[in-house]
Design a protein around this motif. Structure first.
Motif, PDB file in Angstrom:
ATOM      1  N   THR A   1       0.544  -1.671   0.074  1.00 41.34           N
ATOM      2  CA  THR A   1      -0.010  -0.202   0.103  1.00 41.34           C
ATOM      3  C   THR A   1       1.033   0.542  -0.108  1.00 41.34           C
ATOM      4  O   THR A   1       0.470   2.090  -0.401  1.00 41.34           O
ATOM      5  N   PHE A   2       1.819   0.832   1.107  1.00 40.21           N
ATOM      6  CA  PHE A   2       2.619   2.693   1.178  1.00 40.21           C
ATOM      7  C   PHE A   2       3.458   2.693  -0.380  1.00 40.21           C
ATOM      8  O   PHE A   2       3.240   3.988  -0.745  1.00 40.21           O
ATOM      9  N   ASP A   3       3.640   1.769  -0.922  1.00 40.84           N
ATOM     10  CA  ASP A   3       4.258   1.782  -2.400  1.00 40.84           C
ATOM     11  C   ASP A   3       3.379   2.731  -3.509  1.00 40.84           C
ATOM     12  O   ASP A   3       3.965   3.407  -4.223  1.00 40.84           O
ATOM     13  N   LEU A   4       2.214   2.259  -3.251  1.00 36.49           N
ATOM     14  CA  LEU A   4       1.301   2.712  -4.377  1.00 36.49           C
ATOM     15  C   LEU A   4       0.370   3.779  -3.813  1.00 36.49           C
ATOM     16  O   LEU A   4       0.881   4.629  -4.836  1.00 36.49           O
ATOM     17  N   ILE A   5       0.693   4.613  -3.200  1.00 31.68           N
ATOM     18  CA  ILE A   5       0.471   6.111  -2.523  1.00 31.68           C
ATOM     19  C   ILE A   5       2.195   6.747  -2.945  1.00 31.68           C
ATOM     20  O   ILE A   5       1.644   7.628  -3.806  1.00 31.68           O
ATOM     21  N   MET A   6       3.035   5.882  -2.849  1.00 28.59           N
ATOM     22  CA  MET A   6       3.845   7.128  -3.310  1.00 28.59           C
ATOM     23  C   MET A   6       4.117   7.414  -4.622  1.00 28.59           C
ATOM     24  O   MET A   6       4.790   8.309  -5.365  1.00 28.59           O
TER      25      MET A   6
END
Lengths: 173, 202
Positions: free
Chosen positions: A61-66
């Motif tokens: 999820t965090f990578d997708l946010i970035m």
């Protein structure tokens, strides 16, 4: 026997009551089965709710946010330009529009039979056809603005809250 | 991408937000790690839909990144601000899609994710009962009006005080407690049948 209301019992259950209130409720509970039963119900229901256990989001999820953040250009979203000509262009367009409307309306006014009657008055002679149309515009504009201001001031969420409070949604204290 | 410096983890949310406003991704990641579970489960319990919760979690933190400069710690705590944004995004999405609660049957995947697989295999009945209770609880939550569900989630699951919930939802504390009381009565109504069937199955 004076029962504490449900708000006090809920505060007591979640340890949100102040010391004095907590002592008062505690003392009351020692001799009141009804309130004790309410707290037991609360405890039982919240115990059941605990079966809906927490889950975890996927690890990427965090990578997708970035990725999302990189896609959206920053200057449009968080850096406001200090000076922009756009508002001035809009103002000029608005003024031109109003002048055109004035010109159009006074053209219509002067061909009406009514104009021949009212032009004899001193005040109309002072104002002229443009002045009269401008006054009519001003009065009409003020009327419309005052009519819709209460609606504009109240956003829908606040309105909903007001309606909820007034109707109380069938809630009981 | 920057790795998380151990010093960052000791900083307050508000300090981290100052760095996020300066586009520091390490501070942003630290904040994300601190709140991902809370926000994900807040949305999941509100919507009942795991993939939607995943999307809205992503949207919430994306918005936090872009709105970081507008966060003013004098107006309130970061946590309250974050929960307000998450809840607003969730409510807006729910109203857009015209559904009140997307109730999903519990899959075997959810079941294992919840850690129930660790339950003693010699007790299959207990395992089944747990699945049943969980189903009923989710269903009972889905029956609540959104404004009641929201107060149950924020007070019980997120352990926020009523004063904090009042700030988040912009609703008076008295109204929230009244909603909580009403929600408990409705949950009791919905869950009583479950208790009876559970008792007879034992």
């Amino acid at each position: 026997m004076q029962h504490p209301n449900k708000d006090r019992l809920i505060e007591f259950y979640y340890s949100e009551a102040n010391d004095l209130e907590a002592k008062r409720v505690f003392k009351h509970l020692q001799s009141c089965n009804d309130c004790l039963e309410y707290l037991n119900t609360l405890d039982h229901i919240t115990g059941q709710l605990d079966h809906f256990v927490n889950q975890t989001p996927s690890e990427d999820t965090f990578d997708l946010i970035m990725k999302d953040i990189e896609v959206v250009p920053l200057k449009n979203t968080y850096k406001k330009e200090l000076f922009s000509v756009l508002p001035f262009i809009r103002i000029v367009i608005f003024i031109l529009f109003v002048l055109a409307a004035l010109h159009f309306c006074q053209g219509w006014l002067t061909i009406l039979p009514l104009w021949e009657v009212i032009r004899e008055y001193r005040i109309i002679q002072v104002l002229g056809s443009y002045g009269l149309v401008a006054v009519v515009f001003f009065i009409f504009g003020s009327f419309v603005t005052l009519s819709i201001t209460p609606v504009l001031l109240m956003d829908s969420e606040r309105l909903k809250n007001m309606i909820r409070q007034v109707c109380n949604y069938g809630e009981t204290k | 991408m920057e790795t998380i410096n151990p010093n960052i983890l000791t900083r307050s949310d508000e300090e981290l937000m100052q760095h996020v406003a300066e586009r520091n991704t390490a501070s942003f990641k630290a904040l994300y790690k601190r709140y991902e579970l809370a926000i994900f489960n807040l949305i999941l319990k509100y919507t009942g839909d795991k993939s939607l919760a995943q999307d809205l979690l992503q949207e919430t933190f994306t918005r936090i990144w872009f709105a970081a400069h507008s966060f003013n710690q004098e107006k309130g705590r970061f946590k309250t601000w974050l929960f307000t944004i998450a809840l607003n995004i969730t409510k807006s999405e729910m109203s857009k899609k015209q559904y009140s609660y997307f109730y999903q049957e519990i899959s075997e995947k959810d079941f294992t994710e919840a850690g129930l697989e660790e339950m003693d295999e010699k007790m299959p009945d207990a395992r089944m009962v747990n699945i049943e209770i969980r189903k009923h609880v989710r269903f009972a939550l889905s029956r609540l009006e959104p404004f009641m569900r929201e107060v149950i989630i924020l007070r019980h699951y997120q352990q926020l005080k009523f004063s904090e919930i009042a700030q988040i939802t912009n609703t008076p504390e008295g109204t929230l407690k009244s909603r909580f009381h009403r929600a408990i009565l409705l949950l009791k109504e919905h869950l009583t049948g479950m208790d009876k069937s559970y008792a007879t199955s034992k």
